[in-house]
Design an enzyme around this catalytic site. Sequence first.
Site, short mmCIF file in Angstrom:
data_model
loop_
_atom_site.label_atom_id
_atom_site.label_comp_id
_atom_site.label_asym_id
_atom_site.label_seq_id
_atom_site.Cartn_x
_atom_site.Cartn_y
_atom_site.Cartn_z
N PRO A 257 0.87 -1.18 -0.13
CA PRO A 257 0.08 -0.18 -0.30
C PRO A 257 1.13 1.67 -0.11
O PRO A 257 0.05 2.47 -0.21
CB PRO A 257 -0.85 -0.47 1.56
N CYS A 258 1.97 0.94 -0.45
CA CYS A 258 3.22 2.62 0.38
C CYS A 258 2.53 3.84 -1.17
O CYS A 258 2.64 4.39 -0.86
CB CYS A 258 4.13 2.22 0.10
#
Length: 263
Positions: free
Chosen positions: A202-203
Amino acid sequence: MNSHVLDEEQFSRCCQLLLRRSDQLRDGWSWEAVQGSEEGYLRKTALRSVPADWGPLLKHLQPETPCDSTGPEKVTIWFTLKQVKITVSDNVSVLSQPDPVTSTGPDILKDDMDEEDDGSYSVTKSSSRVLQYEYHILYSCSYGAPVLYFRAFTLEGKSLTLEEIWGTIHPNFRLCLRNSPLNAISQQEHPLLGQPFFFLHPCRTEEFMGPVLQVAQDQGRPVNYVLSWLSVVGPVVGLDVSLKYSTNLPSADSLSDTQSDRS
């Protein structure tokens, strides 16, 4: 929802809206509560037919160091999503990707295939295999964003390895392994179940969700963060989102107002 970061309360409201629409469409999403905890996650299972001749093309991999994450990672596969399309209906904004097979315009696949002719993939008639997929959507407090966890099995119940999972991704998506990676596929322990799952990092979520939230805000239109996000990341791992989700769907804020009126 003015910030590009999603808080846990907003995540919960977005999930409720998605579940409501899923029930109307009979799309199979459900909410799974964790026993002895207030936490939970969205869950869906689906059968998916994958051409047998796709196979793992590991020669295309360019391993890089992914963003920080917890858990015992084994292998990381980067992929790039370019020119994400923002579709704004009368009721909700939805993100979508060009189809990897039928798209003919200057999209994410054509750009990359033109750069490497011998790496492109043409769809041909071939035998296929049917796989059982299980998808989970969880909330990440660290990133302030939803995270897609998934795993796949053969009809005989055998779990797919990461290399085999790579073989289920459309070959043209694999050609997107170039600059500015948006996400990565890794394997780690499910944070709520303690079982091995694959997940999409999810970065970079805030990076690609920023434009759709800004467009919705500028035009005064509602947006379901979880639904729009899922429209982008889901198709990469075989989870398509019906365009019917984008009609007659209230915003997460309106759900909050409705609940307040009832209390």
